[in-house]
Design an enzyme around this catalytic site. Structure first.
Site: not given
Length: 296
Positions: A49, A112, A138, A143, A166, A208
């Site tokens: 990202t 999405y 992740y 997000r 993560k 991270i």
């Protein structure tokens, strides 16, 4: 961790991608890699990202992975983002990562179009089946609007090639439940800079980090002190920088971190649309935090 491979312990930098005149500025990128390694970072995470992977072309994405492996040259671990909401493309990118010689591949949950928990298991297992390189999951619901549940982690942890996650959900109860269910079959890295010490305290392996783009040594030290049993010193260092961490997320990341790097003469270059320069009031918050710590 059974027979599973442990990738790194400590701080991995979710490194930015510097742009100049709309193109990737490779010369400055190489300088940033050297700055990270010189300051004892434990891993470089490319095309995440923070690296604005979503606006890299396919060719740029693949080249960034190639040049990172080449320039790091085995000095620290390289983890490459290859996540997609298209499973077939995620597999294609993962194969490229493997050919490039990365140490692990980072895969975000599909965004999405999302999927169900059953779909997550299929998606991640299909990807992990397609390569021999270890996969790090992740989870960043803020997000993606999709959360990996503890029971889903349990299923995923049974795959020999899915080795870590993560965790950026910020949901400590859920992360503790995941730890309870998966035990040593799934390593946990903090995906939020504010959660480093809390996640280390339940057996996490590190972070991270966005913060480590500007403070690699300090972020490494938060982890190292903890692992050395100096819990109070680790927590004190983490607490010391919480205002900077806060300021780095006052707008969508990586807008503030790139702005901070430019102020500190770490050439971060331009943002790529749709990301735009910071609002003045937010920039002032960032400047104040950096000044307080003598960074600008």
């Amino acid at each position: 961790m059974g027979n599973k491979k442990r990738i790194f312990k400590g701080a991995g930098t979710a490194i930015i991608t510097p742009f100049i005149n709309g193109e990737i500025d490779y010369d400055n990128y190489y300088k940033l890699i050297e700055f990270q390694i010189k300051n004892n970072i434990d891993a470089i995470v490319v095309c995440g990202t923070t690296g604005e992977a979503s606006t890299l072309t396919d060719d740029e994405h693949k080249k960034m992975i190639d040049v990172t492996v080449e320039k790091v040259n085995g000095r620290v671990k390289v983890i490459a983002g290859a996540g997609s909401n298209d499973t077939a493309y995620a597999i294609e990118l993962s194969k490229h990562c493997e050919d490039a010689g990365v140490d692990a591949i980072l895969h975000v949950t599909p965004y999405y179009n999302k999927t169900t928990q059953k779909g997550l298991i299929r998606h991640f297992c299909d990807i992990a089946d397609s390569v021999n390189t270890p996969v790090i999951l992740y989870n960043v619901p803020v997000r993606t609007n999709l959360n990996i549940l503890p029971a889903t982690y349990k299923e995923l942890s049974k795959h020999e090639n899915i080795i870590a996650t993560k965790e950026a959900s910020g949901n400590m109860k859920q992360i503790i439940q995941t730890r309870q269910l998966c035990g040593g079959d799934l390593d946990i890295y903090s995906g939020n800079d504010e959660d480093i010490v809390p996640i280390l305290s339940i057996g996490g392996l590190g972070v991270i980090s966005v913060l480590s783009n500007i403070l690699p040594q300090e972020t490494h030290d938060i982890c190292r002190l903890f692992f050395d049993g100096k819990i109070k010193e680790s927590a004190d260092l983490h607490i010391k920088y919480i205002d900077i961490i806060d300021a780095l997320f006052v707008e969508t990341s990586p807008i503030p971190i790139k702005t901070a790097m430019a102020m500190m003469n770490l050439d971060s270059g331009e943002l790529r649309m749709p990301l735009v320069e910071m609002e003045e009031k937010n920039k002032n918050i960032l400047v104040e935090a950096l000044k307080k710590h003598g960074l600008v």
